[in-house]
Structures are given as structure tokens and as C-alpha cells.
Design a protein around this motif. Structure first.
Motif: not given
Length: 235
Positions: A96-115
Motif C-alpha cells: 500500500d505504501f509503495l503504491h501510494a508513493h509510486s515506488l518499488t521495493l528497491s527504492d526503500l534501500v535509501s535514506t528516506m526508505g530507512r526512515h
């Protein structure tokens, strides 16, 4: 159920999920201010300070899993839980979070992804607390009695909020003869290892643009996304 963990154990490398094998953990010290032998298993670990050691630049050792630098923490826990689909709430909320922000799972490997992972995990655990609190039985013992053996050794693995935490102990003549721990920030903020492979934080800093060298806020944002505690990580 008894014996089950809410977040599953595992190792994620190159998008491949592997079972955890604690025997694959060792600590390397080529660039650490220690003179003990390198690549020792934590159960055999030594802590011999060497503050004048040539080329060393960190009081942290460099823990490695099967030779690989590993990131630990909320993001790691959620990605492993997502891959294992356990608990199922993780996949639902993350999708749900990824869809709402037009992101992929790999996008979470980032500064904002950790937060984001830290906030999402807090939401999941808070909701689960409503179920856990109903399992408490007033008047029942909250701990188990124990006696210290004359000679023994063991390892305790758990997850702290910052990430994977391991304690290794040897008891000799009824007293602690050796005690070593590898804490989350030791994993994340480790220096380069014997093969000059940088730790997770060092890798995350490569290529970060800095607008003002006198106020490198971009570097601080990346480091803080790992929620470091250097006081705990120093051996």
C-alpha cells in the motif's frame, strides 16, 4: 504461537533470501584499532586495543557474514518479512505504501526508505501489541529462575530496534571467562574489512553530493538514517 517469532530470521543477499547461519559471522580488524587476530568468530573474539595501529581509523571491528557486509535494522527486518510473507501485515502495508508513493521495493534501500521502514515497523508492532497484551496472565511468573553452571558457553541472538544483536559468552569456574557482543551499529558503521570492503554506512555515502563542505548536512542525513549508537558499537 509459542516458539514463533513475529518477524522471521533470515539473510537477504542480491535479492536472494537465505536461512541465517550464525557460524558464518566473523569479525575483521585490518582497519580497526585492535591487535587481536582477524576473522575470529565472536565466540573466540579478543579485544586488544592498539591505538597507534597503522592505517586503522575506527574503534569498531568489521563484522561480516560469509564475507559480506550486512545492513541491519528496521529496513532489513521488513524486507526479509516481506520476502517471507510473515507476518502477512508487512506485505499488505508495504505494498500500500509503495503504491501510494509510486515506488518499488528497491527504492526503500535509501535514506528516506530507512526512515519510512522505521515508521512502518512501529505501526505494525503497535497494532500487534493489542493482541499481545491480551496474552498476559496476571500473577504468572515474568521470568525463569536459573543457576549458573560451572562451565558452559552459549550465544543469544535477538533484534534490538536498531537491528541484529548477538551476545557470545563462555563461563569458566562459575564466572564469565569470555564475553563478546556484536551490536547493530557495529554492523552498520563498520570500517573496511581485510579485503577493503566498506561497511554499509560507508557504502551508502559513496557518491553523495555535498553542497557545503563546511556544513555537510547531506552526509549527516545519510548517517542518521541508520540510527547509529557508536558508544554501543565500540568494542
Amino acid at each position: 504461537m509459542d516458539g514463533e517469532r513475529f518477524f522471521p530470521a533470515g539473510v537477504l543477499r542480491d535479492d536472494r533470501l537465505e536461512p541465517l547461519d550464525v557460524s558464518k559471522v566473523n569479525e575483521q580488524i585490518r582497519f580497526s584499532f585492535f591487535s587481536s587476530p582477524s576473522s575470529l568468530a565472536p565466540s573466540q573474539g579478543e579485544t586488544s586495543p592498539s591505538p597507534d595501529k597503522k592505517d586503522a581509523y575506527s574503534w569498531l571491528k568489521a563484522p561480516r557474514y560469509d564475507g559480506t557486509a550486512m545492513e541491519v535494522g528496521s529496513l532489513a527486518r521488513l524486507l526479509i518479512a516481506y520476502k517471507k510473507n510473515q507476518p502477512k501485515s508487512v506485505k499488505t502495508i508495504l505494498d500500500d505504501f509503495l503504491h501510494a508513493h509510486s515506488l518499488t521495493l528497491s527504492d526503500l534501500v535509501s535514506t528516506m526508505g530507512r526512515h519510512a521502514a522505521r515508521a512502518i515497523e512501529s505501526q505494525i508492532v503497535a497494532r500487534q501489541c493489542l493482541e499481545w497484551i491480551d496474552q498476559l496472565v496476571p500473577g504468572k511468573p515474568a521470568f525463569q529462575d536459573y543457576s549458573i553452571p560451572n562451565r558452559a558457553e552459549g550465544v543469544g541472538l535477538t533484534e534490538a530496534p536498531r537491528g541484529a544483536l548477538g551476545h557470545w559468552i563462555q563461563i569458566q569456574n562459575g564466572k564469565i571467562g569470555r564475553y563478546q557482543c556484536v551490536v547493530p551499529t557495529t554492523w552498520n558503521c563498520s570500517p573496511r574489512d581485510d579485503q577493503e570492503q566498506p561497511g554499509p554506512v560507508e557504502q551508502a555515502l559513496v557518491g553523495i553530493p555535498v553542497t557545503d563542505e563546511k556544513n555537510p548536512i547531506e552526509v549527516a542525513r545519510v548517517v542518521r538514517s541508520f540510527d547509529p549508537c557508536l558508544a554501543c558499537a565500540v568494542h
